[in-house]
Design a protein around this motif. Sequence first.
Motif, PDB file in Angstrom:
ATOM      1  N   GLY A  74       0.620 -13.007   3.888  1.00 46.34           N
ATOM      2  CA  GLY A  74      -0.993 -12.180   3.896  1.00 46.34           C
ATOM      3  C   GLY A  74      -2.397 -12.657   3.811  1.00 46.34           C
ATOM      4  O   GLY A  74      -3.186 -13.700   3.996  1.00 46.34           O
ATOM      5  N   SER A  75      -2.880 -11.841   2.819  1.00 40.38           N
ATOM      6  CA  SER A  75      -4.328 -12.641   2.764  1.00 40.38           C
ATOM      7  C   SER A  75      -4.698 -13.165   1.290  1.00 40.38           C
ATOM      8  O   SER A  75      -5.786 -13.143   0.675  1.00 40.38           O
ATOM      9  CB  SER A  75      -5.142 -11.342   2.652  1.00 40.38           C
ATOM     10  OG  SER A  75      -4.670 -10.308   1.035  1.00 40.38           O
ATOM     11  N   TYR A  76      -2.997 -14.209   0.310  1.00 39.92           N
ATOM     12  CA  TYR A  76      -3.233 -14.836  -0.792  1.00 39.92           C
ATOM     13  C   TYR A  76      -4.154 -15.583  -0.505  1.00 39.92           C
ATOM     14  O   TYR A  76      -3.822 -16.345   0.599  1.00 39.92           O
ATOM     15  CB  TYR A  76      -2.014 -14.751  -1.314  1.00 39.92           C
ATOM     16  CG  TYR A  76      -1.548 -16.012  -1.800  1.00 39.92           C
ATOM     17  CD1 TYR A  76      -1.836 -15.497  -3.320  1.00 39.92           C
ATOM     18  CD2 TYR A  76      -1.168 -16.695  -2.014  1.00 39.92           C
ATOM     19  CE1 TYR A  76      -1.241 -16.471  -4.354  1.00 39.92           C
ATOM     20  CE2 TYR A  76      -1.185 -17.837  -2.568  1.00 39.92           C
ATOM     21  CZ  TYR A  76      -1.285 -17.388  -4.084  1.00 39.92           C
ATOM     22  OH  TYR A  76      -1.263 -18.450  -4.845  1.00 39.92           O
ATOM     23  N   THR A  77      -5.404 -16.108  -1.167  1.00 42.46           N
ATOM     24  CA  THR A  77      -5.893 -17.278  -1.683  1.00 42.46           C
ATOM     25  C   THR A  77      -4.305 -17.969  -3.477  1.00 42.46           C
ATOM     26  O   THR A  77      -5.234 -17.474  -4.038  1.00 42.46           O
ATOM     27  CB  THR A  77      -7.433 -16.730  -2.146  1.00 42.46           C
ATOM     28  OG1 THR A  77      -8.238 -16.035  -0.860  1.00 42.46           O
ATOM     29  CG2 THR A  77      -7.959 -18.231  -2.082  1.00 42.46           C
ATOM     30  N   HIS A  78      -4.629 -19.044  -2.723  1.00 35.00           N
ATOM     31  CA  HIS A  78      -3.708 -20.241  -3.655  1.00 35.00           C
ATOM     32  C   HIS A  78      -4.868 -20.031  -5.007  1.00 35.00           C
ATOM     33  O   HIS A  78      -6.124 -20.280  -4.777  1.00 35.00           O
ATOM     34  CB  HIS A  78      -3.455 -21.444  -3.426  1.00 35.00           C
ATOM     35  CG  HIS A  78      -2.295 -22.236  -3.813  1.00 35.00           C
ATOM     36  ND1 HIS A  78      -3.174 -22.723  -4.660  1.00 35.00           N
ATOM     37  CD2 HIS A  78      -1.421 -23.118  -3.619  1.00 35.00           C
ATOM     38  CE1 HIS A  78      -2.071 -23.659  -5.835  1.00 35.00           C
ATOM     39  NE2 HIS A  78      -1.940 -23.708  -4.301  1.00 35.00           N
ATOM     40  N   GLU A  79      -4.188 -20.091  -5.973  1.00 37.36           N
ATOM     41  CA  GLU A  79      -4.963 -20.137  -7.502  1.00 37.36           C
ATOM     42  C   GLU A  79      -5.962 -21.189  -7.650  1.00 37.36           C
ATOM     43  O   GLU A  79      -6.989 -20.793  -8.215  1.00 37.36           O
ATOM     44  CB  GLU A  79      -4.119 -20.102  -8.653  1.00 37.36           C
ATOM     45  CG  GLU A  79      -2.839 -20.601  -8.387  1.00 37.36           C
ATOM     46  CD  GLU A  79      -1.571 -20.452 -10.186  1.00 37.36           C
ATOM     47  OE1 GLU A  79      -1.495 -21.463 -10.079  1.00 37.36           O
ATOM     48  OE2 GLU A  79      -2.142 -19.442 -10.451  1.00 37.36           O
ATOM     49  N   ASP A  80      -5.957 -22.419  -7.256  1.00 41.66           N
ATOM     50  CA  ASP A  80      -6.116 -23.587  -7.137  1.00 41.66           C
ATOM     51  C   ASP A  80      -6.850 -23.530  -6.758  1.00 41.66           C
ATOM     52  O   ASP A  80      -8.841 -23.966  -6.512  1.00 41.66           O
ATOM     53  CB  ASP A  80      -5.660 -24.785  -6.882  1.00 41.66           C
ATOM     54  CG  ASP A  80      -4.645 -25.105  -7.850  1.00 41.66           C
ATOM     55  OD1 ASP A  80      -4.536 -24.651  -9.065  1.00 41.66           O
ATOM     56  OD2 ASP A  80      -3.778 -26.254  -7.517  1.00 41.66           O
ATOM     57  N   ALA A  81      -7.118 -22.500  -5.536  1.00 36.03           N
ATOM     58  CA  ALA A  81      -8.599 -22.351  -4.650  1.00 36.03           C
ATOM     59  C   ALA A  81     -10.203 -22.017  -5.007  1.00 36.03           C
ATOM     60  O   ALA A  81     -11.116 -21.446  -5.030  1.00 36.03           O
ATOM     61  CB  ALA A  81      -8.656 -22.299  -3.166  1.00 36.03           C
ATOM     62  N   GLU A  82      -8.977 -20.914  -6.387  1.00 36.97           N
ATOM     63  CA  GLU A  82      -9.847 -19.871  -6.564  1.00 36.97           C
ATOM     64  C   GLU A  82     -10.682 -20.470  -7.536  1.00 36.97           C
ATOM     65  O   GLU A  82     -12.199 -20.085  -7.991  1.00 36.97           O
ATOM     66  CB  GLU A  82      -9.237 -18.474  -6.831  1.00 36.97           C
ATOM     67  CG  GLU A  82      -8.581 -17.411  -6.375  1.00 36.97           C
ATOM     68  CD  GLU A  82      -7.931 -16.789  -6.913  1.00 36.97           C
ATOM     69  OE1 GLU A  82      -7.170 -16.451  -7.868  1.00 36.97           O
ATOM     70  OE2 GLU A  82      -7.201 -15.319  -6.328  1.00 36.97           O
ATOM     71  N   VAL A  83      -9.910 -21.282  -8.661  1.00 39.72           N
ATOM     72  CA  VAL A  83     -10.500 -22.122  -9.956  1.00 39.72           C
ATOM     73  C   VAL A  83     -11.528 -22.816  -8.777  1.00 39.72           C
ATOM     74  O   VAL A  83     -12.393 -23.074  -9.342  1.00 39.72           O
ATOM     75  CB  VAL A  83     -10.004 -22.610 -10.241  1.00 39.72           C
ATOM     76  CG1 VAL A  83     -10.511 -23.572 -11.154  1.00 39.72           C
ATOM     77  CG2 VAL A  83      -8.396 -21.890 -11.061  1.00 39.72           C
ATOM     78  N   ILE A  84     -11.449 -23.785  -7.178  1.00 35.04           N
ATOM     79  CA  ILE A  84     -12.521 -24.424  -7.285  1.00 35.04           C
ATOM     80  C   ILE A  84     -13.708 -23.596  -6.526  1.00 35.04           C
ATOM     81  O   ILE A  84     -14.878 -23.817  -7.054  1.00 35.04           O
ATOM     82  CB  ILE A  84     -11.933 -25.404  -5.508  1.00 35.04           C
ATOM     83  CG1 ILE A  84     -10.483 -25.884  -6.673  1.00 35.04           C
ATOM     84  CG2 ILE A  84     -13.173 -25.302  -5.170  1.00 35.04           C
ATOM     85  CD1 ILE A  84     -10.385 -26.190  -5.371  1.00 35.04           C
ATOM     86  N   ASP A 196     -13.234 -31.643 -15.883  1.00 36.53           N
ATOM     87  CA  ASP A 196     -13.311 -31.735 -16.966  1.00 36.53           C
ATOM     88  C   ASP A 196     -12.761 -30.332 -16.876  1.00 36.53           C
ATOM     89  O   ASP A 196     -11.974 -30.496 -18.690  1.00 36.53           O
ATOM     90  CB  ASP A 196     -14.398 -31.747 -17.363  1.00 36.53           C
ATOM     91  CG  ASP A 196     -15.462 -32.686 -17.242  1.00 36.53           C
ATOM     92  OD1 ASP A 196     -15.353 -33.536 -16.919  1.00 36.53           O
ATOM     93  OD2 ASP A 196     -16.655 -32.844 -17.008  1.00 36.53           O
ATOM     94  N   GLY A 197     -12.913 -29.513 -16.633  1.00 34.71           N
ATOM     95  CA  GLY A 197     -12.271 -28.063 -16.337  1.00 34.71           C
ATOM     96  C   GLY A 197     -10.137 -28.286 -16.601  1.00 34.71           C
ATOM     97  O   GLY A 197      -9.726 -27.404 -17.395  1.00 34.71           O
ATOM     98  N   GLY A 198      -9.721 -29.631 -15.970  1.00 24.29           N
ATOM     99  CA  GLY A 198      -8.441 -29.125 -15.918  1.00 24.29           C
ATOM    100  C   GLY A 198      -7.676 -27.861 -15.779  1.00 24.29           C
ATOM    101  O   GLY A 198      -6.071 -27.664 -16.691  1.00 24.29           O
ATOM    102  N   MET A 199      -7.776 -27.320 -14.350  1.00 21.72           N
ATOM    103  CA  MET A 199      -7.391 -25.654 -14.719  1.00 21.72           C
ATOM    104  C   MET A 199      -6.592 -26.314 -13.114  1.00 21.72           C
ATOM    105  O   MET A 199      -5.801 -24.843 -13.041  1.00 21.72           O
ATOM    106  CB  MET A 199      -8.500 -24.658 -14.631  1.00 21.72           C
ATOM    107  CG  MET A 199      -8.759 -24.084 -15.895  1.00 21.72           C
ATOM    108  SD  MET A 199     -10.475 -22.839 -15.708  1.00 21.72           S
ATOM    109  CE  MET A 199      -9.167 -21.543 -15.199  1.00 21.72           C
ATOM    110  N   LEU A 200      -7.066 -27.156 -12.295  1.00 24.45           N
ATOM    111  CA  LEU A 200      -6.126 -27.293 -11.021  1.00 24.45           C
ATOM    112  C   LEU A 200      -4.614 -27.382 -11.719  1.00 24.45           C
ATOM    113  O   LEU A 200      -4.517 -28.365 -12.422  1.00 24.45           O
ATOM    114  CB  LEU A 200      -6.127 -28.071 -10.208  1.00 24.45           C
ATOM    115  CG  LEU A 200      -8.435 -28.205 -10.178  1.00 24.45           C
ATOM    116  CD1 LEU A 200      -8.532 -28.863  -8.768  1.00 24.45           C
ATOM    117  CD2 LEU A 200      -7.869 -26.525  -9.490  1.00 24.45           C
ATOM    118  N   ARG A 201      -4.060 -27.141 -10.607  1.00 24.30           N
ATOM    119  CA  ARG A 201      -2.070 -26.917 -11.171  1.00 24.30           C
ATOM    120  C   ARG A 201      -1.993 -27.882  -9.554  1.00 24.30           C
ATOM    121  O   ARG A 201      -0.941 -28.519 -10.289  1.00 24.30           O
ATOM    122  CB  ARG A 201      -1.164 -25.541 -10.861  1.00 24.30           C
ATOM    123  CG  ARG A 201      -1.683 -25.516 -12.281  1.00 24.30           C
ATOM    124  CD  ARG A 201      -1.179 -23.276 -12.589  1.00 24.30           C
ATOM    125  NE  ARG A 201      -1.574 -22.716 -14.363  1.00 24.30           N
ATOM    126  CZ  ARG A 201      -1.008 -22.008 -13.917  1.00 24.30           C
ATOM    127  NH1 ARG A 201      -0.911 -20.677 -13.213  1.00 24.30           N
ATOM    128  NH2 ARG A 201      -1.128 -21.636 -15.519  1.00 24.30           N
TER     129      ARG A 201
END
Length: 218
Positions: A74-84, A196-201
Amino acid sequence: MTVHGRITRSGGKHRRALGVQAILEWAFRVEKAQLELPLPTDTVEEASGYSLEYVLIQRARLGCQVDGGRYKIGSYTHEDAEVIAATLAGLPDALGGKRMAIRVAELARAGLTPDWMPGAVPRCVPVETRRNQHGDRAKTEVVGIERVQYRGRWRTVEVLACPVTWRPHPEQIAGARRAYGDWWQALGWVREGLQDGGMLREVEVTAAMPKARPWNSR
């Protein structure tokens, strides 16, 4: 478009390692990430973009990691893409702020690099030409009147000149390359922010950068 990158392991999990330009193209072109947030139903303030706090709150509400999978549903966006997208939305004013963030996102979505006018060399050319039976000729204009003596008689003659210009103009080339440099600095800031953020999984950004001054390359 295929975004290529090496695979690394982090905590027993494979992560795809990409340069910052490739990771932005993945987020905005493949995952269709957006800079702007939808307006919350309980506020009338205009949202300016994904914030890191927003992403963290959404993760906390879920209580688990969203499985990005290989295919979009559907319209789901990967959470790593949201962090970017959130990181890019925080671009400081000193580096162009929101305007530059939008520019970076647009280029990433199109899979393009700013046009720095490769191979452009200023050339002196006529401002205007006209074509006749003899071919193309530079258009001239009268710039003065002179009196000359010809065969013992004085005559009035028009002094003609051909207006010229530089194409492309040196300032046009310099402007295009300044714009490329601004884009390059913005990418460097995003790369450092993601590292530096270290939030990408599931992806990680490497030190790879586009050439800082490709016009100096032989």
